[in-house]
Structure formats: structure tokens, C-alpha cells
Design an enzyme around this catalytic site. Sequence first.
Site, PDB file in Angstrom:
ATOM      1  N   LYS A   1     -21.018  -6.618  12.012  1.00 35.70           N
ATOM      2  CA  LYS A   1     -19.926  -7.336  12.698  1.00 35.70           C
ATOM      3  C   LYS A   1     -19.211  -8.254  11.706  1.00 35.70           C
ATOM      4  CE  LYS A   1     -20.542 -11.045  15.597  1.00 35.70           C
ATOM      5  NZ  LYS A   1     -19.529 -12.066  15.309  1.00 35.70           N
TER       6      LYS A   1
ATOM      7  N   ASP B   1     -14.666  -8.214  15.003  1.00 34.02           N
ATOM      8  CA  ASP B   1     -14.762  -9.210  16.078  1.00 34.02           C
ATOM      9  C   ASP B   1     -13.669 -10.264  15.888  1.00 34.02           C
ATOM     10  OD1 ASP B   1     -15.661 -10.958  18.051  1.00 34.02           O
ATOM     11  OD2 ASP B   1     -17.314 -11.742  16.831  1.00 34.02           O
TER      12      ASP B   1
ATOM     13  N   LYS C   1     -11.321 -10.857  18.415  1.00 36.27           N
ATOM     14  CA  LYS C   1     -11.006 -11.370  19.765  1.00 36.27           C
ATOM     15  C   LYS C   1      -9.499 -11.604  19.928  1.00 36.27           C
ATOM     16  CE  LYS C   1     -15.454 -13.813  20.296  1.00 36.27           C
ATOM     17  NZ  LYS C   1     -15.955 -13.844  18.900  1.00 36.27           N
TER      18      LYS C   1
ATOM     19  N   ASP D   1      -3.011 -12.354  22.836  1.00 37.45           N
ATOM     20  CA  ASP D   1      -1.594 -12.616  22.537  1.00 37.45           C
ATOM     21  C   ASP D   1      -0.751 -11.848  23.554  1.00 37.45           C
ATOM     22  OD1 ASP D   1       0.832 -13.211  21.043  1.00 37.45           O
ATOM     23  OD2 ASP D   1      -0.425 -13.437  19.269  1.00 37.45           O
TER      24      ASP D   1
ATOM     25  N   THR E   1     -19.226 -18.092  25.961  1.00 35.46           N
ATOM     26  CA  THR E   1     -20.473 -18.728  26.432  1.00 35.46           C
ATOM     27  C   THR E   1     -20.508 -20.215  26.055  1.00 35.46           C
ATOM     28  OG1 THR E   1     -21.563 -17.922  24.469  1.00 35.46           O
ATOM     29  CG2 THR E   1     -21.895 -16.641  26.469  1.00 35.46           C
TER      30      THR E   1
ATOM     31  N   ARG F   1     -28.558 -14.655  11.772  1.00 32.77           N
ATOM     32  CA  ARG F   1     -29.483 -15.317  10.858  1.00 32.77           C
ATOM     33  C   ARG F   1     -30.914 -14.778  10.784  1.00 32.77           C
ATOM     34  NH1 ARG F   1     -27.299 -20.845  13.147  1.00 32.77           N
ATOM     35  NH2 ARG F   1     -26.997 -19.355  14.832  1.00 32.77           N
TER      36      ARG F   1
END
Length: 232
Positions: free
Chosen positions: A35, A62, A64, A67, A122, A213
Site C-alpha cells: 500500500k 491509497d 482516497k 473531489d 475511523t 509496523r
Amino acid sequence: MRKNESRVIVALDYSGQKQALEFVAKISPEQCKLKIGKELFTRAGPQLVEKLVSQGFDVFLDLKFHDIPNTVKKAVYAAAQLEVWMVNVHAMGGQSMLNAAREGVDMAGNRHPLLIAVSVLTSLKSSDLVQLGISDDLPDFVKRLAGMAINEGLDGLVCSAQEASLLRETFGKAPLLVTPGIRPDWAATDDQHRIMTPKQALQNGSSYLVIGRPITQHENPAEALEMINQSL
Ligand code: C5P
């Protein structure tokens, strides 16, 4: 494991191409997808995406997009031309924007990427929705946006693993659910609060697990990936 079988999407949260490529040299396309988010893309650009795609990796871009419909359609088409595996938009852009995003993907023909929508970030709480003037409670708003994205022909949603079971109950088996906030039991939780193990997340209805991570900071990333893939 053959290419494309892994349910793990590694979040390449690096600030530059050099660090990202050093990490990628330690793993293989059979083990995971990758990603690329806003920071790395803004620094390293489409060249990095093309490089990873040419190395055989499935790339989830990614960015997002959010517009006016025409702009999102063209941006999604541009992503498709990079031959990414998955691209996403904000469902909050509205029905026409989602429809335009679908058209942008379809313009790429047979080899078009999967298109998914972010419902509610989230990081937003119920009080944020009130502040935005939204009267739905949080789960209802997630369902409303998810339903809109699915009706417009999107392939799935980014959601927390906690929301995955609700979305599965509501929308059935078809939508892809891509979930971050995943921690194997041997990994540190870092700044994630509501976490699930990879196996729990799949049991909860996730289709793909976004993990950063625990893999990127592991002393042996290939081994960390192997442990996660085996646990599934
Ligand atoms: O390192 P870690 O596994 O926490 O990384 C999770 C990835 O998923 C990061 O790229 C983060 O930005 C992303 N993400 C998230 N929570 C969301 C949406 C995206 O952690 N709600």
C-alpha cells in the site's frame, strides 16, 4: 504461496523511495501486496508505483480521492493507467462522484483496478459527526455510505475490523472489506487502539488486512510476513 494469494497488504509508510525500496528488497510479491499512501506518493510519485508494479507487486494506491466527479474520474483513470491493483475514494464525495469513479476505472478496460471506498474515517467520533451536522449515529452513517458505494458498483470498503462484521451482516459476502488496525499477538500495539489479530479480523469478515509496523519495523520482515501468512 502463489502471487496474489496473500491477504496481507503491507503499508509502506516511509518518507522516501530509498527507505521503501530497501524494505521491499527484503520481501517478495508472493508474500503480500503493498500500500502506497499520500506521504510516500507525494514524495516518490508514480515512478515508484511503476517500479513496484514492474517488480511484480500488487499495489494499492491509497490516495482516497475526494473531489468533483469529473476530477475523480480522471484521477482514478490515471491510477488505473499505472496498473495498480486497487485504488480508493471517499464515499463522502457523494453518489455522483462514486459513479464517476466507477466510470474512471471502467475506462481502463479489462485490466482495471479494484475500486473501494472509505466510509467514515475511523479517526472520527460520534461528536465529530454532530459537529458536521450529521444526525445519523456512527454505525448508521457507516452503513449509509457503504450502501451508497456498493449501489454505485464499487468493489468494497475500507473499514475497521470491528465494523467488518456489521458490514458483512448488512451487505453479504460480495464486498471486499479492507481493514487496518491489525496486530499479531507477538507485535507491539503502537498507536492503534482497537486492534484485532490477523486471524480474528478474517473471522470478522475482512478480505484483506492492512499491516504496517509489525512487518516494516520487524528485524526480519520476510519472516514476520511468513508468520502472519501461516497464521491464516
Ligand atoms: O503500522 P500500522 O499497521 O498501524 O499501519 C496501518 C496503516 O493503515 C497505516 O498506513 C495507516 O495510515 C492506515 N490506516 C489506519 N487506520 C485507518 C485507516 C488507515 O491505520 N482507519
